[in-house]
Write a protein that holds these residues in place. Structure first.
Motif, PDB file in Angstrom:
ATOM      1  N   SER A  88      -7.179   8.586  11.434  1.00 28.67           N
ATOM      2  CA  SER A  88      -7.580   8.747  10.325  1.00 28.67           C
ATOM      3  C   SER A  88      -6.877   7.866   8.933  1.00 28.67           C
ATOM      4  CB  SER A  88      -7.040  10.334   9.702  1.00 28.67           C
ATOM      5  OG  SER A  88      -5.756  10.399   9.814  1.00 28.67           O
ATOM      6  N   THR A 133     -15.417  10.915   5.030  1.00 26.40           N
ATOM      7  CA  THR A 133     -14.689  10.641   3.866  1.00 26.40           C
ATOM      8  C   THR A 133     -15.408   9.980   2.821  1.00 26.40           C
ATOM      9  OG1 THR A 133     -12.869   9.032   3.480  1.00 26.40           O
ATOM     10  CG2 THR A 133     -14.261   8.635   5.380  1.00 26.40           C
ATOM     11  N   ASP A 134     -14.731   9.922   1.765  1.00 25.26           N
ATOM     12  CA  ASP A 134     -15.642   9.198   0.542  1.00 25.26           C
ATOM     13  C   ASP A 134     -15.450   7.605   0.856  1.00 25.26           C
ATOM     14  OD1 ASP A 134     -12.807   8.741   0.099  1.00 25.26           O
ATOM     15  OD2 ASP A 134     -12.781   9.275  -2.128  1.00 25.26           O
ATOM     16  N   TYR A 158     -11.356   1.565   9.764  1.00 21.93           N
ATOM     17  CA  TYR A 158     -11.264   3.068   9.737  1.00 21.93           C
ATOM     18  C   TYR A 158     -12.672   3.567   8.973  1.00 21.93           C
ATOM     19  CZ  TYR A 158     -10.547   7.607   7.666  1.00 21.93           C
ATOM     20  OH  TYR A 158     -11.031   8.913   7.273  1.00 21.93           O
ATOM     21  N   ARG A 289      -2.367  -4.080   1.045  1.00 20.88           N
ATOM     22  CA  ARG A 289      -2.980  -3.819   2.007  1.00 20.88           C
ATOM     23  C   ARG A 289      -4.240  -4.800   1.886  1.00 20.88           C
ATOM     24  NH1 ARG A 289      -5.557   2.293   2.276  1.00 20.88           N
ATOM     25  NH2 ARG A 289      -3.275   2.800   3.125  1.00 20.88           N
ATOM     26  N   TYR A 349       6.273  -1.709   7.577  1.00 22.20           N
ATOM     27  CA  TYR A 349       6.968  -2.013   6.399  1.00 22.20           C
ATOM     28  C   TYR A 349       7.802  -3.204   6.632  1.00 22.20           C
ATOM     29  CZ  TYR A 349       4.423   1.944   4.821  1.00 22.20           C
ATOM     30  OH  TYR A 349       3.335   2.780   4.297  1.00 22.20           O
TER      31      TYR A 349
HETATM   32  O1  DAU Z   1     -10.348   8.730   0.560  1.00 20.27           O
HETATM   33  C1  DAU Z   1     -10.152   9.632   1.830  1.00 20.27           C
HETATM   34  C2  DAU Z   1      -9.014   8.827   2.593  1.00 20.27           C
HETATM   35  O2  DAU Z   1      -7.903   9.287   2.100  1.00 20.27           O
HETATM   36  C3  DAU Z   1      -9.213   9.480   3.876  1.00 20.27           C
HETATM   37  O3  DAU Z   1     -10.491   9.351   4.706  1.00 20.27           O
HETATM   38  C4  DAU Z   1      -8.070   8.837   4.889  1.00 20.27           C
HETATM   39  O4  DAU Z   1      -8.070   9.398   6.370  1.00 20.27           O
HETATM   40  C5  DAU Z   1      -6.844   8.954   4.119  1.00 20.27           C
HETATM   41  O5  DAU Z   1      -5.511   8.374   4.816  1.00 20.27           O
HETATM   42  C6  DAU Z   1      -6.771   8.306   2.746  1.00 20.27           C
HETATM   43  O6  DAU Z   1      -7.102   7.040   3.022  1.00 20.27           O
HETATM   44  P1  DAU Z   1      -6.027   6.049   1.795  1.00 20.27           P
HETATM   45  O7  DAU Z   1      -6.103   4.765   2.415  1.00 20.27           O
HETATM   46  O8  DAU Z   1      -6.521   6.310   0.482  1.00 20.27           O
HETATM   47  O9  DAU Z   1      -4.686   6.865   1.670  1.00 20.27           O
HETATM   48  P2  DAU Z   1      -3.101   6.411   1.989  1.00 20.27           P
HETATM   49  O10 DAU Z   1      -2.261   7.682   1.665  1.00 20.27           O
HETATM   50  O11 DAU Z   1      -3.005   5.580   3.004  1.00 20.27           O
HETATM   51  O12 DAU Z   1      -2.966   5.719   0.653  1.00 20.27           O
HETATM   52  C7  DAU Z   1      -3.414   5.959  -0.528  1.00 20.27           C
HETATM   53  C8  DAU Z   1      -3.023   4.890  -1.741  1.00 20.27           C
HETATM   54  O13 DAU Z   1      -1.613   4.544  -1.624  1.00 20.27           O
HETATM   55  C9  DAU Z   1      -4.007   3.599  -1.299  1.00 20.27           C
HETATM   56  O14 DAU Z   1      -4.250   3.044  -2.644  1.00 20.27           O
HETATM   57  C10 DAU Z   1      -2.829   2.835  -0.767  1.00 20.27           C
HETATM   58  C11 DAU Z   1      -1.351   3.336  -1.251  1.00 20.27           C
HETATM   59  N1  DAU Z   1      -0.326   3.099  -0.379  1.00 20.27           N
HETATM   60  C12 DAU Z   1      -0.435   3.814   0.747  1.00 20.27           C
HETATM   61  C13 DAU Z   1       0.752   3.680   1.552  1.00 20.27           C
HETATM   62  C14 DAU Z   1       0.985   4.546   2.849  1.00 20.27           C
HETATM   63  C15 DAU Z   1       0.888   2.562  -0.854  1.00 20.27           C
HETATM   64  O15 DAU Z   1       0.900   1.960  -2.054  1.00 20.27           O
HETATM   65  N2  DAU Z   1       1.946   2.368   0.016  1.00 20.27           N
HETATM   66  C16 DAU Z   1       1.743   2.979   0.960  1.00 20.27           C
HETATM   67  O16 DAU Z   1       3.052   2.903   1.893  1.00 20.27           O
END
Ligand code: DAU
Ligand code: NAD
Length: 351
Positions: A88, A133-134, A158, A289, A349
């Motif tokens: 995920s 997921t969206d 993903y 990213r 990181y």
């Molecule tokens: O939208 C639904 C999705 O939300 C799910 O399908 C995924 O399984 C779930 O992981 C999530 O995906 P995201 O990529 O949006 O979630 P994440 O928490 O990894 O990141 C949220 C936002 O924060 C994204 O814009 C990237 C940013 N981020 C993330 C991490 C891990 C950072 O800026 N720094 C970070 O270290």
């Protein structure tokens, strides 16, 4: 004899553990089978409160193992599946796409085949519920919302793997008449989320006075939903959703990452009784990213109008509860961040 044998896949993961707890407690007349491979993301600690209930069985196993899955269906004749098991995390999919294809696409196919072969002569009262997921819709610009008819346009390995599995579920509905529903949900947050995702990662880093790695300038937007509200929506769609349909689920709650992180820092300073501004100093802008989607936002009006669902908590309330949970469950946090987590963190990181 129970009214239903329900197979929940990925029930030891973040969202799955909330779904399993809800169903086991709310439906003593169902037997809930939780099938999970217990990857780094699965944790049975999250299910302690229900592990001895008579209507609950945990099965350790891999959804990509066809022989094992077919045998399981023969043994238990599951009437319904709520399929959550998946790889995920977007960042991990960039490092190692193939494991996402294996679990999210092949694993879903194995389950679809087992379900079809078990019930193909009579699908009455049977359901394959696929959790998606969206992110399959790709990215939005500054305006607009994802609806159920937005075209698929995935950008990460993903989301491409999830999109692929959604297409197969629909195809099995069309081709074999297999009853299914799909829900596409926005970003979840809440207790028991593995600290690789934004909110629990940053809570853990603040506790430990470590840098908060914000990608690029932090101007990316996500729509956040409290995980227990997602579990309630899943319950509703499982029982009342129209077969062969898709429902979008979202929090009506868009936040730019940097605004969310700023709010989180303020709440953490208060909870930890640190001087105002202490956590904010940990914010560190890091390289972006690859393929980072600018904005996700869900139009959840269909599930709202047809099934009467809406989120029950505000973001501030949900975040508050989430922080409290992580602060009072440091043992859980430490157990999941020992071992492999450290090497993942160093690699992800390093720059
Ligand atoms: O939208 C639904 C999705 O939300 C799910 O399908 C995924 O399984 C779930 O992981 C999530 O995906 P995201 O990529 O949006 O979630 P994440 O928490 O990894 O990141 C949220 C936002 O924060 C994204 O814009 C990237 C940013 N981020 C993330 C991490 C891990 C950072 O800026 N720094 C970070 O270290
Ligand atoms: P998670 O990573 O926390 O949990 C996934 C679970 O699946 C883990 O318990 C893991 O052990 C299990 N699993 C992984 N591979 C497996 C395999 N091959 N066989 C059996 N079990 C396996 O995920 P999550 O955040 O709880 O997401 C659950 C589902 O919801 C996923 O399908 C995801 O795409 C979807 N989703 C997540 C979010 C979110 O914000 N977290 C939002 C929308 C949709």
């Amino acid at each position: 004899m129970k009214d239903k044998n329900v197979l929940v896949t990925g029930g030891a993961g973040f969202i799955g553990s909330h779904v399993v707890r809800l169903f086991v407690e709310k439906y003593p007349n169902y037997h809930i089978f939780n099938l999970d491979a217990l990857t780094y993301a699965g944790n049975l600690e999250s299910l302690k409160v229900i592990e001895n209930k008579a209507n609950y069985t945990f099965i350790k196993g891999d959804i990509t193992d066809e022989v094992f899955i077919n045998q399981l269906f023969q043994d238990y004749k599951f009437d319904s599946i709520i399929h959550l098991a998946a790889e995920s995390h977007v960042d991990r999919s960039i490092e190692d796409p193939l494991v996402f294809v294996k679990t999210n696409v092949i694993g879903t196919m194995v389950l679809l085949n087992a379900f079809k072969n078990t019930w193909k002569d009579n699908f009455e009262n049977k359901l394959f519920y696929h959790i998606s997921t969206d992110e399959v819709y790709g990215t939005l610009g500054e305006t607009g919302l994802f609806t159920e008819i937005t075209s698929y346009d995935p950008n990460s390995p993903y989301s491409a793997s999830k999109a692929s599995s959604d297409h197969f579920v629909r195809a099995y509905g069309e081709t074999y008449g297999m009853p299914y529903v799909i829900t596409n949900c926005s970003n979840n947050y809440g207790q028991n989320q593995f600290p690789e995702k934004l909110i629990p990662l940053f809570i853990n880093n603040i506790i430990n006075n470590k840098p908060l790695p914000v990608y690029d300038d932090g101007n990316y937007t996500r729509d956040w939903l409290y995980v227990k509200d997602h579990a309630v929506a899943i319950d509703l769609v499982f029982h009342e959703g129209k077969k062969h349909e898709t429902y979008n689920i979202g929090g009506f709650n868009e936040w730019k990452n940097i605004d969310l992180v700023t709010l989180l820092c303020q709440q953490m300073d208060q909870k930890l009784e640190r001087v105002k501004g202490t956590s904010g100093k940990l914010i560190t802008y890091v390289k972006d990213r690859p393929g980072h989607d600018l904005r996700y936002a869900i139009d959840a009006s269909k599930i709202n109008k047809e099934l009467g669902w809406k989120p029950s908590v505000t973001f501030e309330e949900g975040l508050n509860k989430t922080i409290d949970w992580y602060l009072s469950n440091e043992a859980w946090l430490q157990s999941v961040t020992s071992g492999d987590y450290q090497s993942y963190y160093q690699k992800q990181y390093r720059n």
